[in-house]
Write an enzyme that holds these catalytic residues in place. Structure first.
Site, PDB file in Angstrom:
ATOM      1  N   LEU A 150      44.773  15.134 -59.446  1.00  0.00           N
ATOM      2  CA  LEU A 150      45.803  14.912 -60.469  1.00  0.00           C
ATOM      3  C   LEU A 150      46.644  13.683 -60.145  1.00  0.00           C
ATOM      4  O   LEU A 150      46.771  13.275 -58.989  1.00  0.00           O
ATOM      5  CB  LEU A 150      46.686  16.144 -60.635  1.00  0.00           C
ATOM      6  N   GLU A 152      50.505  11.995 -60.539  1.00  0.00           N
ATOM      7  CA  GLU A 152      51.892  12.346 -60.811  1.00  0.00           C
ATOM      8  C   GLU A 152      52.237  11.791 -62.190  1.00  0.00           C
ATOM      9  O   GLU A 152      51.733  10.747 -62.595  1.00  0.00           O
ATOM     10  CB  GLU A 152      52.820  11.765 -59.733  1.00  0.00           C
ATOM     11  N   CYS A 256      49.987   8.905 -52.285  1.00  0.00           N
ATOM     12  CA  CYS A 256      48.553   9.119 -51.983  1.00  0.00           C
ATOM     13  C   CYS A 256      47.787   7.857 -51.614  1.00  0.00           C
ATOM     14  O   CYS A 256      47.145   7.834 -50.559  1.00  0.00           O
ATOM     15  CB  CYS A 256      47.885   9.810 -53.165  1.00  0.00           C
TER      16      CYS A 256
HETATM   17  P1  NAD Z   1      54.765  17.633 -51.801  1.00  0.00           P
HETATM   18  O1  NAD Z   1      55.480  16.960 -50.716  1.00  0.00           O
HETATM   19  O2  NAD Z   1      55.129  17.340 -53.232  1.00  0.00           O
HETATM   20  O3  NAD Z   1      54.906  19.229 -51.638  1.00  0.00           O
HETATM   21  C1  NAD Z   1      54.526  19.900 -50.492  1.00  0.00           C
HETATM   22  C2  NAD Z   1      55.276  21.224 -50.429  1.00  0.00           C
HETATM   23  O4  NAD Z   1      54.748  21.957 -49.319  1.00  0.00           O
HETATM   24  C3  NAD Z   1      56.779  21.073 -50.187  1.00  0.00           C
HETATM   25  O5  NAD Z   1      57.489  21.816 -51.148  1.00  0.00           O
HETATM   26  C4  NAD Z   1      56.980  21.655 -48.752  1.00  0.00           C
HETATM   27  O6  NAD Z   1      58.229  22.311 -48.595  1.00  0.00           O
HETATM   28  C5  NAD Z   1      55.828  22.631 -48.669  1.00  0.00           C
HETATM   29  N1  NAD Z   1      55.394  22.937 -47.300  1.00  0.00           N
HETATM   30  C6  NAD Z   1      55.285  22.101 -46.233  1.00  0.00           C
HETATM   31  N2  NAD Z   1      54.789  22.771 -45.167  1.00  0.00           N
HETATM   32  C7  NAD Z   1      54.579  24.053 -45.560  1.00  0.00           C
HETATM   33  C8  NAD Z   1      54.068  25.212 -44.920  1.00  0.00           C
HETATM   34  N3  NAD Z   1      53.648  25.189 -43.641  1.00  0.00           N
HETATM   35  N4  NAD Z   1      54.038  26.351 -45.621  1.00  0.00           N
HETATM   36  C9  NAD Z   1      54.448  26.409 -46.906  1.00  0.00           C
HETATM   37  N5  NAD Z   1      54.934  25.335 -47.569  1.00  0.00           N
HETATM   38  C10 NAD Z   1      54.983  24.175 -46.901  1.00  0.00           C
HETATM   39  O7  NAD Z   1      53.218  17.375 -51.560  1.00  0.00           O
HETATM   40  P2  NAD Z   1      52.111  17.036 -52.662  1.00  0.00           P
HETATM   41  O8  NAD Z   1      52.364  15.693 -53.221  1.00  0.00           O
HETATM   42  O9  NAD Z   1      51.953  18.193 -53.557  1.00  0.00           O
HETATM   43  O10 NAD Z   1      50.820  16.899 -51.709  1.00  0.00           O
HETATM   44  C11 NAD Z   1      50.205  18.021 -51.101  1.00  0.00           C
HETATM   45  C12 NAD Z   1      48.781  17.643 -50.738  1.00  0.00           C
HETATM   46  O11 NAD Z   1      48.041  17.324 -51.909  1.00  0.00           O
HETATM   47  C13 NAD Z   1      48.671  16.414 -49.817  1.00  0.00           C
HETATM   48  O12 NAD Z   1      47.576  16.571 -48.959  1.00  0.00           O
HETATM   49  C14 NAD Z   1      48.380  15.295 -50.809  1.00  0.00           C
HETATM   50  O13 NAD Z   1      47.680  14.215 -50.229  1.00  0.00           O
HETATM   51  C15 NAD Z   1      47.499  16.001 -51.822  1.00  0.00           C
HETATM   52  N6  NAD Z   1      47.511  15.409 -53.169  1.00  0.00           N
HETATM   53  C16 NAD Z   1      48.670  14.961 -53.724  1.00  0.00           C
HETATM   54  C17 NAD Z   1      48.661  14.426 -55.014  1.00  0.00           C
HETATM   55  C18 NAD Z   1      49.909  13.889 -55.670  1.00  0.00           C
HETATM   56  O14 NAD Z   1      49.800  13.220 -56.692  1.00  0.00           O
HETATM   57  N7  NAD Z   1      51.101  14.137 -55.141  1.00  0.00           N
HETATM   58  C19 NAD Z   1      47.468  14.383 -55.731  1.00  0.00           C
HETATM   59  C20 NAD Z   1      46.306  14.865 -55.136  1.00  0.00           C
HETATM   60  C21 NAD Z   1      46.329  15.389 -53.853  1.00  0.00           C
HETATM   61  C1  UDX Z   2      46.791   8.750 -57.386  1.00  0.00           C
HETATM   62  C2  UDX Z   2      45.402   8.962 -58.008  1.00  0.00           C
HETATM   63  O1  UDX Z   2      45.339   8.241 -59.245  1.00  0.00           O
HETATM   64  C3  UDX Z   2      45.159  10.446 -58.245  1.00  0.00           C
HETATM   65  O2  UDX Z   2      43.843  10.642 -58.769  1.00  0.00           O
HETATM   66  C4  UDX Z   2      45.306  11.184 -56.911  1.00  0.00           C
HETATM   67  O3  UDX Z   2      45.085  12.558 -57.072  1.00  0.00           O
HETATM   68  C5  UDX Z   2      46.688  10.932 -56.318  1.00  0.00           C
HETATM   69  O4  UDX Z   2      46.876   9.505 -56.179  1.00  0.00           O
HETATM   70  P1  UDX Z   2      49.295   8.753 -58.253  1.00  0.00           P
HETATM   71  O5  UDX Z   2      49.713   8.593 -56.844  1.00  0.00           O
HETATM   72  O6  UDX Z   2      50.022   9.716 -59.132  1.00  0.00           O
HETATM   73  O7  UDX Z   2      47.754   9.175 -58.336  1.00  0.00           O
HETATM   74  O8  UDX Z   2      49.407   7.307 -58.906  1.00  0.00           O
HETATM   75  P2  UDX Z   2      48.464   6.343 -59.747  1.00  0.00           P
HETATM   76  O9  UDX Z   2      48.682   6.543 -61.191  1.00  0.00           O
HETATM   77  O10 UDX Z   2      47.077   6.356 -59.245  1.00  0.00           O
HETATM   78  O11 UDX Z   2      49.116   4.933 -59.329  1.00  0.00           O
HETATM   79  C6  UDX Z   2      49.117   4.534 -57.970  1.00  0.00           C
HETATM   80  C7  UDX Z   2      49.775   3.180 -57.817  1.00  0.00           C
HETATM   81  O12 UDX Z   2      48.957   2.159 -58.374  1.00  0.00           O
HETATM   82  C8  UDX Z   2      51.126   3.059 -58.516  1.00  0.00           C
HETATM   83  O13 UDX Z   2      51.998   2.328 -57.675  1.00  0.00           O
HETATM   84  C9  UDX Z   2      50.798   2.292 -59.777  1.00  0.00           C
HETATM   85  O14 UDX Z   2      51.883   1.561 -60.305  1.00  0.00           O
HETATM   86  C10 UDX Z   2      49.715   1.361 -59.262  1.00  0.00           C
HETATM   87  N1  UDX Z   2      48.810   0.868 -60.326  1.00  0.00           N
HETATM   88  C11 UDX Z   2      48.019   1.736 -61.005  1.00  0.00           C
HETATM   89  C12 UDX Z   2      48.742  -0.501 -60.585  1.00  0.00           C
HETATM   90  O15 UDX Z   2      49.455  -1.315 -59.975  1.00  0.00           O
HETATM   91  N2  UDX Z   2      47.854  -0.936 -61.531  1.00  0.00           N
HETATM   92  C13 UDX Z   2      47.032  -0.109 -62.222  1.00  0.00           C
HETATM   93  O16 UDX Z   2      46.247  -0.587 -63.063  1.00  0.00           O
HETATM   94  C14 UDX Z   2      47.126   1.289 -61.960  1.00  0.00           C
END
Ligand code: NAD
Ligand code: UDX
Length: 432
Positions: A150, A152, A256
């Site tokens: 996903l 953000e 990420c």
């Molecule tokens: P986040 O920082 O938004 O949330 C993590 C949550 O986990 C926090 O609320 C924290 O309090 C909680 N936490 C930490 N340690 C814990 C524990 N031991 N037990 C229970 N809760 C705990 O993190 P996120 O952005 O959701 O990322 C989580 C994972 O998913 C990472 O590995 C990240 O790389 C991956 N990921 C993130 C995204 C993204 O867009 N943010 C997308 C794809 C994958």
């Molecule tokens: C990314 C991946 O897209 C998603 O699939 C993964 O699960 C988590 O990491 P996100 O971190 O939400 O998602 O941001 P994304 O929309 O990918 O943008 C990443 C960065 O690239 C941002 O700083 C954005 O501004 C930049 N970006 C993106 C560019 O500069 N140019 C582009 O054309 C697209």
């Protein structure tokens, strides 16, 4: 299949999205987070994250009692499937810090019934799933890799309409159980845990490479009198290239892409395999702030050390209040080191981590006109659409000598030129 008892560990972007979406699919869901304050807010229906669609799903889940939050792991004792969605941040050498994953698994190992399946949704290095499975063998628990893709600001939409659901598992029954909670219509890709883990890093690194290539091309465009918008329009029309992630900007950031490219390189080092494309994408990205600082120092009438620079946009991209690894903050910190005074505005200022802004030398104000008043330069760092609708003639009146550096090519160059301001687009013939 409905009614699988789901547990989710971590109520952040990935965990909270997973929890509300699976609860909406009818699975009774308990989401555990170590942050008791966060749990309390969520149980009251305060979404905490500004993701479209989240408030409604959260409220529906709580009202229907298919969803609840807890700070107590023992509330997961009867779960069939537990999704681990805790952070895996970068360590100093680029490797992923798995301490939160390990802490979660340690809690669950002594708690879950042996028929339960652990699902690793956190982004983890190749080999983690198998390593955990081996460790948990005496408990009977099975472990499946199910990386999350996903974005953000589109988290709910992406979870509900995935391009692919990746399931890395050796055990067919465990894989089927995970696939079933997503529903039969989800485009599921089954593979080994190793392939699933690597596919996640490979995808994010590919996106980073694509953006860095675009940013290098933008630099070349400015140097040879071409227009990056036309160049990428042509490239993107080729379905083999695709039109997405060809937008030049101040560099890629967020929670990420930076950490996942670093972790992929670390994996490569351990395996004795170089990944020069990813190395190079990171180098190009690291050079973006210096490119912006040198453009400003070349084009502003006032030396940077005495300049007032207004920054529009502080988040790592539009549509979020997340400033983790935001290029905007890196650029402000670099500008701050020159002695320039930086005033920053962002539409989501209220939700932004204020300490992060202070660390980047930014004086934040909640009014874009106040930020831009008497500025020597106005730098657009995040592609918030509302910046196009600002009263640019008014800004020109208040700061007639300002250079407008549009790193995202968001604004209309012709209307900006009409105001008398000096407009510099990214990768444009008369830009930078
Ligand atoms: P986040 O920082 O938004 O949330 C993590 C949550 O986990 C926090 O609320 C924290 O309090 C909680 N936490 C930490 N340690 C814990 C524990 N031991 N037990 C229970 N809760 C705990 O993190 P996120 O952005 O959701 O990322 C989580 C994972 O998913 C990472 O590995 C990240 O790389 C991956 N990921 C993130 C995204 C993204 O867009 N943010 C997308 C794809 C994958
Ligand atoms: C990314 C991946 O897209 C998603 O699939 C993964 O699960 C988590 O990491 P996100 O971190 O939400 O998602 O941001 P994304 O929309 O990918 O943008 C990443 C960065 O690239 C941002 O700083 C954005 O501004 C930049 N970006 C993106 C560019 O500069 N140019 C582009 O054309 C697209």
């Amino acid at each position: 299949m409905t009614g699988v008892r789901v547990g989710v560990i971590g109520a952040g972007y990935v965990g909270l999205t997973t929890a509300v979406c699976l609860a909406e699919r009818g699975h009774p869901t308990v989401c555990v987070d170590v942050d008791a304050g966060r749990v309390e807010h969520l149980n009251r229906g305060t979404p905490l994250l500004d993701e479209p669609g989240l408030p409604l799903l959260l409220r529906q889940g709580l009202d229907a009692q298919t969803l609840r939050f807890s700070a107590d792991y023992t509330d997961l004792a009867d779960r069939d499937l537990v999704f681990i969605c805790v952070p895996t941040p970068s360590r100093f050498d680029g490797s992923a810090d798995l301490s939160a994953v390990e802490a979660a698994v340690a809690e669950l190992a002594s708690l879950l019934p042996s028929a339960a399946v652990l699902v690793l949704k956190s982004t983890v290095p190749v080999g983690t799933t198998r390593w955990l499975a081996r460790r948990l063998k005496p408990t009977g628990l099975r472990v499946v890799s199910n990386p999350e893709f996903l974005r953000e600001s589109h988290a709910i939409y992406d979870f509900q309409h995935p391009d692919r659901v990746v399931i890395g598992a050796d055990d067919d029954a465990a894989a089927e159980m995970v696939a079933a909670v997503y529903g039969a219509s989800a485009p599921t890709l089954r593979m080994s845990p190793e392939s699933a883990e690597l596919a996640k890093y490979a995808s994010n690194a590919f996106l980073a490479v694509k953006i860095s290539y675009t940013n290098s091309l933008a630099r070349l465009c400015a140097g040879v009198g071409a227009d990056i918008g036309d160049v990428t329009r042509c490239m993107g029309a080729d379905v083999r290239i695709g039109q997405h992630f060809l937008q030049p900007g101040p560099g890629w950031g967020g929670s990420c892409l930076p950490k996942d490219t670093a972790a992929l390189l670390h994996t490569g080092r351990l395996a004795g395999v170089e990944l020069p494309e990813v190395e190079s994408a990171r180098c190009t990205n690291a050079a973006q702030p210096a490119r912006i600082v040198s453009t400003l120092s070349r084009t502003m009438a006032t030396p940077l050390a005495h300049a007032r620079v207004a920054v529009l946009g502080l988040t790592f991209k539009a549509g979020t209040s997340d400033v983790r690894d935001s290029p905007a903050l890196t650029i402000c910190a670099e500008l701050g080191r020159t002695g320039a005074q930086i005033t920053g505005y962002d539409p989501r200022l209220e939700q932004i981590d204020q300490a992060a802004l202070r660390r980047a030398s930014i004086v934040a104000v909640d009014d874009p006109y106040l930020a831009a008043k008497d500025a020597d330069a106005v730098v657009v760092l995040t592609e918030w659409p509302e910046f196009c609708d600002l009263n640019w003639p008014l800004i020109a009146e208040q700061s007639p000598a300002a250079v407008v550096l549009d790193t995202r090519n968001l604004l209309d160059p012709a209307s900006l030129a009409d105001t008398g301001l000096t407009y510099l687009g990214n990768g444009m013939p008369s830009g930078y």
